[in-house]
Design an enzyme around this catalytic site. Structure first.
Site, PDB file in Angstrom:
ATOM      1  N   GLU A 171      -4.190   6.768  -1.804  1.00  0.00           N
ATOM      2  CA  GLU A 171      -3.678   6.711  -0.434  1.00  0.00           C
ATOM      3  C   GLU A 171      -2.354   7.451  -0.277  1.00  0.00           C
ATOM      4  OE1 GLU A 171      -5.473   2.952   1.713  1.00  0.00           O
ATOM      5  OE2 GLU A 171      -4.309   2.336  -0.042  1.00  0.00           O
TER       6      GLU A 171
ATOM      7  N   GLU B  43     -10.818  -1.781  -3.181  1.00  0.00           N
ATOM      8  CA  GLU B  43     -10.486  -2.938  -2.347  1.00  0.00           C
ATOM      9  C   GLU B  43     -11.691  -3.795  -1.987  1.00  0.00           C
ATOM     10  OE1 GLU B  43      -7.005  -0.161  -1.784  1.00  0.00           O
ATOM     11  OE2 GLU B  43      -9.166  -0.005  -2.135  1.00  0.00           O
TER      12      GLU B  43
END
Length: 259
Positions: free
Chosen positions: A113, A133
């Site tokens: 990210e 995630e």
């Protein structure tokens, strides 16, 4: 800064993630230190480009989820303090100068990210990427859902976001997530070479490029086009622009001062 080390190398701010005993897992404290480093990069007029890399066998194994869970659940997200800039580029001001990033080994979750909020990326050929995630009961909140589909393509991004599967350096190169793949151990050297090239260029021109491309990306080509020549005026009136013309006519390398 406990696990983030900074070093000024000429006009380059080198930012090292240095927690190898935890495979550079991101803690809230590390995040704040990283945000301070990004703030330093943007504020210091002597700095023209950032170089972000990790110490150890892996860039990062991910986040310390037990420490982040209360923060992820508060509905506010990443909160930056005075003098800090969110390295994920989600809160308030984004960094105003380019960042070149080098990764190796595992580059999971926040590593991907933060990469999506940098300008140029270099990966060692042994790099393995993952967005884990959905395997941990949550979903990515550091920008991957916003940027990875546009970066890698809709189908490829969703394959990794929805499954938590690994992908590798060559796939990252093919999809444009990274711009260089080099032998393990050479990623920082290559990234530093690229950062050095940027640092030698005209700072106002470089920052103008970043502003214009971001505007086109976020607000559309037409909006960016309306700002092109307006934003060009102060750059054309700068000492660096005059130096660029003079060095061209004199057939010498330009020396830019950022003004």
């Amino acid at each position: 800064m406990s696990h983030i080390e900074t070093h000024q190398n000429g006009h380059i701010l080198e930012i090292k993630v240095n927690r190898p005993e935890k495979h550079n897992a991101l803690s809230p404290e590390m995040y704040r230190d990283l945000a301070r480093a990004y703030g330093q990069l943007s504020r210091n007029p002597e700095l023209r480009v950032g170089l972000l890399y990790g110490e150890g066998a892996h860039f990062t194994s991910g986040v310390e989820l037990d420490k982040w869970a209360p923060i992820f659940g508060n509905g506010k997200g990443f909160e930056v303090g005075e003098g800090e800039i969110d390295p994920f580029g989600l809160q308030a001001q984004r960094h105003t100068k380019p960042v070149v990033m080098a990764v190796q080994g595992n580059c999971f979750t926040w590593g991907v990210e933060i990469m999506l909020n940098t300008e140029i990326r270099v990966a060692a050929s042994d790099t393995r990427f993952a967005m884990l995630e959905v395997k941990r009961g949550i979903f990515p909140c550091g920008g991957a859902t916003l940027r990875l589909p546009r970066q890698m393509g809709w189908g490829a991004a969703h394959r990794y976001l929805l499954t938590g599967e690994y992908w590798y350096a060559e796939e990252a190169l093919r999809t444009g997530l990274v711009q260089e793949v080099v032998a393990p151990g050479e990623q920082v050297t290559k990234a530093r070479e690229i950062a050095t090239q940027i640092a030698k260029a005209a700072p106002l021109g470089v920052q103008g490029v970043l502003k214009s491309t971001r505007m086109a990306w976020n607000e559309g080509e037409a909006e960016a086009a309306r700002h092109l020549f307006v934003d060009m005026v102060p750059v054309m009136q700068s000492e660096d622009a005059a130096e660029g013309v003079a060095s061209f006519l004199q057939r010498r390398e330009a020396v830019f001062k950022g003004r």
